[in-house]
Design a protein around this motif. Sequence first.
Motif, PDB file in Angstrom:
ATOM      1  N   SER A  39      18.409  37.320  82.233  1.00 28.68           N
ATOM      2  CA  SER A  39      17.516  37.640  83.210  1.00 28.68           C
ATOM      3  C   SER A  39      16.465  36.582  83.313  1.00 28.68           C
ATOM      4  O   SER A  39      15.616  36.466  82.911  1.00 28.68           O
ATOM      5  CB  SER A  39      16.720  39.109  82.603  1.00 28.68           C
ATOM      6  OG  SER A  39      15.603  38.500  81.741  1.00 28.68           O
ATOM      7  N   CYS A  40      16.958  35.792  84.566  1.00 28.38           N
ATOM      8  CA  CYS A  40      16.099  34.699  85.001  1.00 28.38           C
ATOM      9  C   CYS A  40      16.273  34.671  86.452  1.00 28.38           C
ATOM     10  O   CYS A  40      17.093  34.933  86.967  1.00 28.38           O
ATOM     11  CB  CYS A  40      16.193  33.419  84.292  1.00 28.38           C
ATOM     12  SG  CYS A  40      17.950  32.866  84.294  1.00 28.38           S
ATOM     13  N   HIS A  41      15.347  33.931  87.200  1.00 30.05           N
ATOM     14  CA  HIS A  41      14.991  34.131  88.370  1.00 30.05           C
ATOM     15  C   HIS A  41      15.102  32.910  89.029  1.00 30.05           C
ATOM     16  O   HIS A  41      14.678  31.722  88.674  1.00 30.05           O
ATOM     17  CB  HIS A  41      13.556  34.571  88.872  1.00 30.05           C
ATOM     18  CG  HIS A  41      12.931  35.799  88.001  1.00 30.05           C
ATOM     19  ND1 HIS A  41      13.385  36.999  88.318  1.00 30.05           N
ATOM     20  CD2 HIS A  41      12.012  35.572  86.710  1.00 30.05           C
ATOM     21  CE1 HIS A  41      12.664  37.778  87.154  1.00 30.05           C
ATOM     22  NE2 HIS A  41      11.990  36.695  86.402  1.00 30.05           N
ATOM     23  N   VAL A  42      16.097  32.609  89.920  1.00 26.85           N
ATOM     24  CA  VAL A  42      16.436  31.677  90.961  1.00 26.85           C
ATOM     25  C   VAL A  42      15.205  31.733  92.107  1.00 26.85           C
ATOM     26  O   VAL A  42      15.282  32.825  92.955  1.00 26.85           O
ATOM     27  CB  VAL A  42      17.675  31.495  91.436  1.00 26.85           C
ATOM     28  CG1 VAL A  42      17.977  30.009  92.285  1.00 26.85           C
ATOM     29  CG2 VAL A  42      18.769  31.609  90.366  1.00 26.85           C
ATOM     30  N   MET A  43      14.454  30.676  92.090  1.00 26.71           N
ATOM     31  CA  MET A  43      13.456  30.863  93.273  1.00 26.71           C
ATOM     32  C   MET A  43      13.778  30.093  94.451  1.00 26.71           C
ATOM     33  O   MET A  43      14.624  29.300  94.530  1.00 26.71           O
ATOM     34  CB  MET A  43      12.078  30.063  92.817  1.00 26.71           C
ATOM     35  CG  MET A  43      11.741  30.582  91.244  1.00 26.71           C
ATOM     36  SD  MET A  43      11.293  32.648  91.366  1.00 26.71           S
ATOM     37  CE  MET A  43       9.561  32.475  91.825  1.00 26.71           C
ATOM     38  N   PRO A  44      13.264  30.418  95.604  1.00 27.55           N
ATOM     39  CA  PRO A  44      13.608  29.952  96.837  1.00 27.55           C
ATOM     40  C   PRO A  44      13.234  28.387  96.761  1.00 27.55           C
ATOM     41  O   PRO A  44      14.093  27.790  97.820  1.00 27.55           O
ATOM     42  CB  PRO A  44      12.742  30.794  97.946  1.00 27.55           C
ATOM     43  CG  PRO A  44      11.699  31.456  97.248  1.00 27.55           C
ATOM     44  CD  PRO A  44      11.941  31.644  95.728  1.00 27.55           C
TER      45      PRO A  44
END
Length: 255
Positions: A39-44
């Motif tokens: 659960s990690c986020h790819v940012m814009p």
Amino acid sequence: MGDLTEKMVRGLLHDAGEIEVFLSPRGREKACALSREFSCHVMPDNQAVVDAADIVLIGVRPKQLVELAQQVTLRRDQKLISLASGVSVIELRRLFDIQCCVRAILSYAAEINRATVAIFPADPEAQTLLRSLGNLVVLASETEFELATVSACMNGWFYFLLHDLQHWLVEKGLPPERARALVTSSMEDCAAYARHQDSLSIRDLGQSIATPGTFTAQGLEMLELHQANAAWNAACEVVFDALLTQSGRGDPEAH
Ligand SMILES: NC(=O)c1ccc[n+]([C@@H]2O[C@H](COP(=O)([O-])OP(=O)(O)OC[C@H]3O[C@@H](n4cnc5c(N)ncnc54)[C@H](OP(=O)(O)O)[C@@H]3O)[C@@H](O)[C@H]2O)c1
């Protein structure tokens, strides 16, 4: 997300406890694969990563740092950890316009939390985070850190040494998997015993094994005849020179 950063993030997500990870969209394939697995986020974009993070971890190539620095504005209270080899703390402070910059170097074994992790300067928060990746070594000066970078290259060279030794055993008839088990285990047990016997120099340990008349001594004599140690020293020197030159501290008189 480059090769090393990916392994580092995997290690952190396995073992660093409660952390949230925000990834740059660059190196998209790896970043997206990681975000599917953990659960990690790819940012814009990179600024969105910086805005969301307390600690900013940078794993671009040294030549890509200037461009990256132009894309982001860090907060004054943020901490930056850089993996870029040969880029000094002063240079990082100048590029990113923040005070708290830490250099780190580690190996692919970060992925399984067994890496050698070298950092400079000492920083409790960075140490707490990176300790989960393996054996932490805090260096006392920038020059010590460049030497730790040479040592990180040794880690890469060991794979070729292991390959050559495995290959020899296979050529003589050992099945590859058993040859691999023997050489990797042998390297591990050597490291473990050298750690255990830390009051003896590593050379003395070797000499206690290669006593006169032994097969080990016979082979060692051949290694010395071929100046095997000179080849390793030359490889270290060439990398150390390149690191000092890149960091603007290259002085042939200095070593
Ligand atoms: N590999 C090692 O064993 C090792 C060992 C010691 C130190 N290091 C150091 O660790 C650093 C990373 O090495 P690496 O082997 O992981 O490099 P790498 O595989 O070439 O990865 C570099 C990554 O940086 C990304 N990138 C480039 N510009 C960017 C930007 N402006 N914003 C965000 N991402 C950007 C690239 O994305 P794109 O693919 O989208 O261009 C690429 O994914 C280097 O500085 C190296 O000196 C590596």
